[in-house]
Design a protein around this motif. Sequence first.
Motif, mmCIF file in Angstrom:
data_model
loop_
_atom_site.group_PDB
_atom_site.id
_atom_site.type_symbol
_atom_site.label_atom_id
_atom_site.label_comp_id
_atom_site.label_asym_id
_atom_site.label_seq_id
_atom_site.Cartn_x
_atom_site.Cartn_y
_atom_site.Cartn_z
ATOM 1 N N ARG A 18 0.859 -1.176 0.000
ATOM 2 C CA ARG A 18 0.000 0.000 0.000
ATOM 3 C C ARG A 18 0.895 1.225 0.000
ATOM 4 N NH1 ARG A 18 -5.122 -1.662 0.930
ATOM 5 N NH2 ARG A 18 -5.372 -3.721 1.860
ATOM 6 N N VAL A 31 -3.689 9.587 5.364
ATOM 7 C CA VAL A 31 -3.820 8.484 4.413
ATOM 8 C C VAL A 31 -2.543 7.654 4.390
ATOM 9 C CG1 VAL A 31 -4.072 7.898 1.967
ATOM 10 C CG2 VAL A 31 -5.517 9.677 2.979
ATOM 11 N N SER A 32 -1.398 8.326 4.346
ATOM 12 C CA SER A 32 -0.125 7.613 4.325
ATOM 13 C C SER A 32 0.074 6.793 5.597
ATOM 14 C CB SER A 32 1.028 8.603 4.153
ATOM 15 O OG SER A 32 2.269 7.937 4.054
ATOM 16 N N ASN A 35 -2.140 3.704 5.551
ATOM 17 C CA ASN A 35 -1.571 2.653 4.718
ATOM 18 C C ASN A 35 -0.370 1.999 5.384
ATOM 19 O OD1 ASN A 35 -3.354 2.738 2.504
ATOM 20 N ND2 ASN A 35 -2.325 4.534 1.682
ATOM 21 N N THR A 188 -11.630 2.654 1.591
ATOM 22 C CA THR A 188 -10.178 2.596 1.458
ATOM 23 C C THR A 188 -9.557 3.974 1.683
ATOM 24 O OG1 THR A 188 -10.377 0.816 -0.168
ATOM 25 C CG2 THR A 188 -8.288 2.002 -0.089
ATOM 26 N N SER A 190 -7.731 7.098 1.146
ATOM 27 C CA SER A 190 -7.342 7.635 -0.153
ATOM 28 C C SER A 190 -7.440 9.148 -0.134
ATOM 29 C CB SER A 190 -8.258 7.063 -1.244
ATOM 30 O OG SER A 190 -8.112 7.760 -2.452
ATOM 31 N N LYS A 191 -6.676 9.804 -1.009
ATOM 32 C CA LYS A 191 -6.755 11.262 -1.155
ATOM 33 C C LYS A 191 -7.820 11.670 -2.157
ATOM 34 C CE LYS A 191 -2.290 11.271 -1.911
ATOM 35 N NZ LYS A 191 -0.904 11.727 -2.261
ATOM 36 N N THR A 192 -8.501 10.694 -2.759
ATOM 37 C CA THR A 192 -9.509 11.022 -3.772
ATOM 38 C C THR A 192 -10.891 10.476 -3.445
ATOM 39 O OG1 THR A 192 -8.874 9.053 -5.039
ATOM 40 C CG2 THR A 192 -7.811 11.151 -5.632
ATOM 41 N N TRP A 195 -13.927 7.962 2.660
ATOM 42 C CA TRP A 195 -13.671 6.922 3.661
ATOM 43 C C TRP A 195 -13.794 7.541 5.052
ATOM 44 C CZ3 TRP A 195 -9.134 6.753 6.877
ATOM 45 C CH2 TRP A 195 -8.195 7.760 6.619
#
Length: 392
Positions: A18, A31-32, A35, A188, A190-192, A195
């Motif tokens: 990830r 987000v980072s 993951n 999930t 995510s930056k887009t 969630w």
Amino acid sequence: MANASTSGSEKSAAGVQRPVDKHATGTAAVVSAANAFLNTLTSDQQASTLLDLTQANATAWSNLPCGGTCRPGIQFSTLSDDQLAAAEHVLKLALGSGKDTGYEHVLQTLKADDVLASAESTSSASAGPTDAPTATATDSASADPSATPTDSASAAAPTGTPPSGGAGGGAGGFSYGSGYYYLAFLGTPSKTGTWQLHFGGHHLAVNITYKDGEVSGASPFFTGVEPTSWTADDGTTYAPLAKFRDGLLKLTGSLSTSQLAEAKLSESFGDVLLGPGKDGDFPETKEGIKVSELSPKQKKLVLAAIHPWVADVDDATAAQLMKTYAKELDQTYVAYSGGTGLDTQGDYVRIDGPSVWVEFVCQNGVVFQNQVHYHTVYRDHTRDYGNEFSFS
């Protein structure tokens, strides 16, 4: 955005890579970190953590010490030291950094649950253990012995739709302690996409919704505490909700006799009105004294009273929410029931605006029965769960 040299991926215990950006900031950093945490987990652990963003999963939180029977996610006590550190890093980035708020507040809430676990394990827990936490004078209560708090271990088991993404791995029954807290990502990270970071246990429910790289909702946020304060063996005194309580005390203490009469509610409250399972149940009519009737100094006290709840999200989001609540301040109402001392069973304060909703209530102690304990909730009329669901 970090360039390729600062981004990469780490292989999880399950062999799944990830993306991790170690130099990311803001929501990208959350987000980072999420993951990075997932990359420490086995496939079974990931299945307990990474769940669907559904209404059933999002609304599965409780003020009860009911482990994984009433909330989804992976149980903290099942994590290794490295996994736990990675999970805590997610929370540290997602929550506010101010003193007595955000990440620090969450850590103190978990410490309080460890105090309860220790006290409950002693034979004299019902009267307070011999090494009971030291309570300040404002924490004592002239309690009504006939009143029964709603999160008592003798209360009925929570009801409602179970999480659709899995049971989360908790033990059945009622259990206190920081190990019985659960972390889930609904959708999930995510930056887009959309969630939710879903974290909680007894006396804590954190629900932060992200959409297209921004926080779209930082509520509902439930937080409570028993005991309200204690002194640890190293001499450190903890009072996780003192700042929350004290802001309300300053506000109600500023009201004149006539203002108090206008703010007084006719109803009595044994718990917060909009706790778990009460999504969307905002009263149709606002009650209490309208903030537009207050002095400029009192209006500042209203905003200061709201802030500790809002500050339990990242600082930039909290600042934006406070700007919204400030613009809506004149249409906001302050109300109370019982007394204004917030030291006796049934003392209750509410702030209700076009958007913001804050409640604080005192209940008799469950384990420390010679004290009160606190339940509070922060909601937003239009931003709960990022406004992803419709409640009727």
